[in-house]
Design a protein around this motif. Sequence first.
Motif, PDB file in Angstrom:
ATOM      1  N   LYS A 185       5.076 -20.658  56.340  1.00 28.02           N
ATOM      2  CA  LYS A 185       5.670 -21.726  55.525  1.00 28.02           C
ATOM      3  C   LYS A 185       5.334 -21.546  54.048  1.00 28.02           C
ATOM      4  CE  LYS A 185       6.227 -25.189  59.061  1.00 28.02           C
ATOM      5  NZ  LYS A 185       5.800 -26.491  59.579  1.00 28.02           N
ATOM      6  N   THR A 186       4.096 -21.126  53.806  1.00 31.66           N
ATOM      7  CA  THR A 186       3.681 -20.893  52.410  1.00 31.66           C
ATOM      8  C   THR A 186       4.555 -19.804  51.798  1.00 31.66           C
ATOM      9  OG1 THR A 186       1.424 -21.424  53.087  1.00 31.66           O
ATOM     10  CG2 THR A 186       1.677 -20.355  50.947  1.00 31.66           C
ATOM     11  N   GLU A 187       4.772 -18.761  52.579  1.00 36.02           N
ATOM     12  CA  GLU A 187       5.580 -17.642  52.113  1.00 36.02           C
ATOM     13  C   GLU A 187       7.018 -18.089  51.841  1.00 36.02           C
ATOM     14  OE1 GLU A 187       5.110 -14.777  50.936  1.00 36.02           O
ATOM     15  OE2 GLU A 187       7.229 -14.173  50.970  1.00 36.02           O
ATOM     16  N   LYS A 188       7.497 -19.002  52.679  1.00 39.86           N
ATOM     17  CA  LYS A 188       8.866 -19.503  52.498  1.00 39.86           C
ATOM     18  C   LYS A 188       8.972 -20.261  51.168  1.00 39.86           C
ATOM     19  CE  LYS A 188      12.393 -22.041  54.918  1.00 39.86           C
ATOM     20  NZ  LYS A 188      12.601 -23.098  55.887  1.00 39.86           N
ATOM     21  N   ILE A 189       7.991 -21.092  50.914  1.00 39.72           N
ATOM     22  CA  ILE A 189       8.012 -21.856  49.651  1.00 39.72           C
ATOM     23  C   ILE A 189       7.902 -20.898  48.460  1.00 39.72           C
ATOM     24  CG2 ILE A 189       6.798 -23.596  48.266  1.00 39.72           C
ATOM     25  CD1 ILE A 189       6.003 -24.873  50.979  1.00 39.72           C
ATOM     26  N   ARG A 190       7.026 -19.909  48.618  1.00 42.64           N
ATOM     27  CA  ARG A 190       6.863 -18.924  47.535  1.00 42.64           C
ATOM     28  C   ARG A 190       8.206 -18.254  47.214  1.00 42.64           C
ATOM     29  NH1 ARG A 190       6.877 -14.082  46.162  1.00 42.64           N
ATOM     30  NH2 ARG A 190       7.611 -13.426  48.213  1.00 42.64           N
ATOM     31  N   SER A 191       8.912 -17.843  48.275  1.00 38.32           N
ATOM     32  CA  SER A 191      10.166 -17.128  48.007  1.00 38.32           C
ATOM     33  C   SER A 191      11.263 -18.062  47.491  1.00 38.32           C
ATOM     34  CB  SER A 191      10.612 -16.304  49.212  1.00 38.32           C
ATOM     35  OG  SER A 191      10.884 -17.149  50.277  1.00 38.32           O
ATOM     36  N   GLN A 192      11.230 -19.327  47.921  1.00 34.27           N
ATOM     37  CA  GLN A 192      12.203 -20.295  47.381  1.00 34.27           C
ATOM     38  C   GLN A 192      11.977 -20.531  45.892  1.00 34.27           C
ATOM     39  OE1 GLN A 192      14.792 -21.839  48.943  1.00 34.27           O
ATOM     40  NE2 GLN A 192      14.352 -20.548  50.690  1.00 34.27           N
ATOM     41  N   LEU A 193      10.707 -20.627  45.515  1.00 34.68           N
ATOM     42  CA  LEU A 193      10.393 -20.848  44.093  1.00 34.68           C
ATOM     43  C   LEU A 193      10.946 -19.712  43.241  1.00 34.68           C
ATOM     44  CD1 LEU A 193       6.707 -22.191  44.196  1.00 34.68           C
ATOM     45  CD2 LEU A 193       8.736 -23.439  43.417  1.00 34.68           C
ATOM     46  N   LEU A 194      10.928 -18.509  43.797  1.00 38.70           N
ATOM     47  CA  LEU A 194      11.450 -17.360  43.067  1.00 38.70           C
ATOM     48  C   LEU A 194      12.986 -17.347  43.079  1.00 38.70           C
ATOM     49  CD1 LEU A 194      10.931 -14.727  41.524  1.00 38.70           C
ATOM     50  CD2 LEU A 194      10.875 -13.541  43.715  1.00 38.70           C
TER      51      LEU A 194
END
Length: 414
Positions: A360-369
């Motif tokens: 989930k953290t990775e998903k948020i990270r990639s969405q922010l980008l």
Amino acid sequence: MNEKGISEKELFAELGSFSNADTNFKKVFSSMCTIPHPVAVKAQQQFSLSNIGDPGLFRGTCEMETEVIKMAAGILNHPDSKSAFGHLTSGGTESNIEAVLHMKNRFSDFSPGSSPDSGSKLNLIVPKTAHFSFEKIANLLGIELKKADIDSSFRVIPESVESLIDKNTIGLIGIAGSTEFGECDPIEQLSEIAVKHNLPLHIDAAFGGFVYPFLNQSQSNYNTKFAFDLPGVTSVSLDPHKMGLSVIPSGILIFKDNSVLSSSLDKIKVKTPYLTSRYQSTLTGTRPGSSVAATYAVMKHLGVEGYQKNVAYCMDLVDHFQKELKKIGLKPCIPPAINIITVAVSSESDKFDKAAAHEKTEKIRSQLLEKYGWNVSATKTIPALRFVLMPHITKEDISELISDLKKELDKKTV
Ligand code: 0PR
């Protein structure tokens, strides 16, 4: 390659489009590098032809290298900066490689007659939080990495380090400014252990070397020592191309004095018949004098006060970041010691499912980008977003980033 050269105009138009594809650091919270200080860039250009691999041809640059080592020794509380011994490298990786190479060479001098246990490799003890350059080093030098446990604030546990020492241990590593959390290990205790076991202790201060010495105590809870004022510390690496505001590539590797290397220097020294010096004992040959000049320039120009201001600016960003986080109901995983903040963003229930929390953290990270263009990284040790608050960042950037983060977190799917 094209048969005929292209015109300068055409060429620079081409370079312009390549350069546009690179970041200008505007939305970068993931990098430990930043925009170099203008004096560093100017000095780099002035010395673009200089090669300190052939010192006789570039005596002026070599003088500057000696001065940089003396200044760095001062930052690191060296009791006698003239006896400090070191040189400029391409950065933290090369500095760490060389420090460990010397540990390996020194090992045989200090263990006369006691060859390593047959069948087992020499080993190096590193904190679990050590930078991945140590994985490369283990591979390159054929040694085993023994990883010491860390406590709840991600600092190495001295008892764990001591319990890992055996007959084949070549040295210990401590970190001042860990890559993921910015933490400083309890170096005073590591120093005692190093002295007790007669082992070299190398401090990886690639990031923290230009931060910890300049911290205002009121802005951080940090108050321990990490450098040459401790008897067990034999070498330190610190990178001007990170918080030192110099150009890439600029690293510094510095030993307390050359006697701590024992006969290792002689072991790696090679004859250099076609150079202006007779021997060379650095890992690389040709070395950029332009980086030396840039580092000299920015250190001289800023002085201690300039670096204190730089760190104070970044710590002010840390303060602002925490206030903005609070507004959206979040807080850092640990109180930040320096300008690196980690934040857990997956829901409470994921604490019991680490893999899901990382995902989930990775998903948020990639969405922010992808949606907003923010470059943020995620930590491996725990599921969290990681923000490095470098001098190119402003408070406005932080407020905007946190508001975009809130938008993502408000989505029910997260
Ligand atoms: N030691 C520590 C504690 C580090 O954090 C790093 C780099 C190194 C050694 C290795 O330094 P060099 O990369 O200079 O050889 N830490 C960051 C990393 O590798 C560097 C970095 C720089 C990351 C720029 C991103 C970036 O855009 O993750």
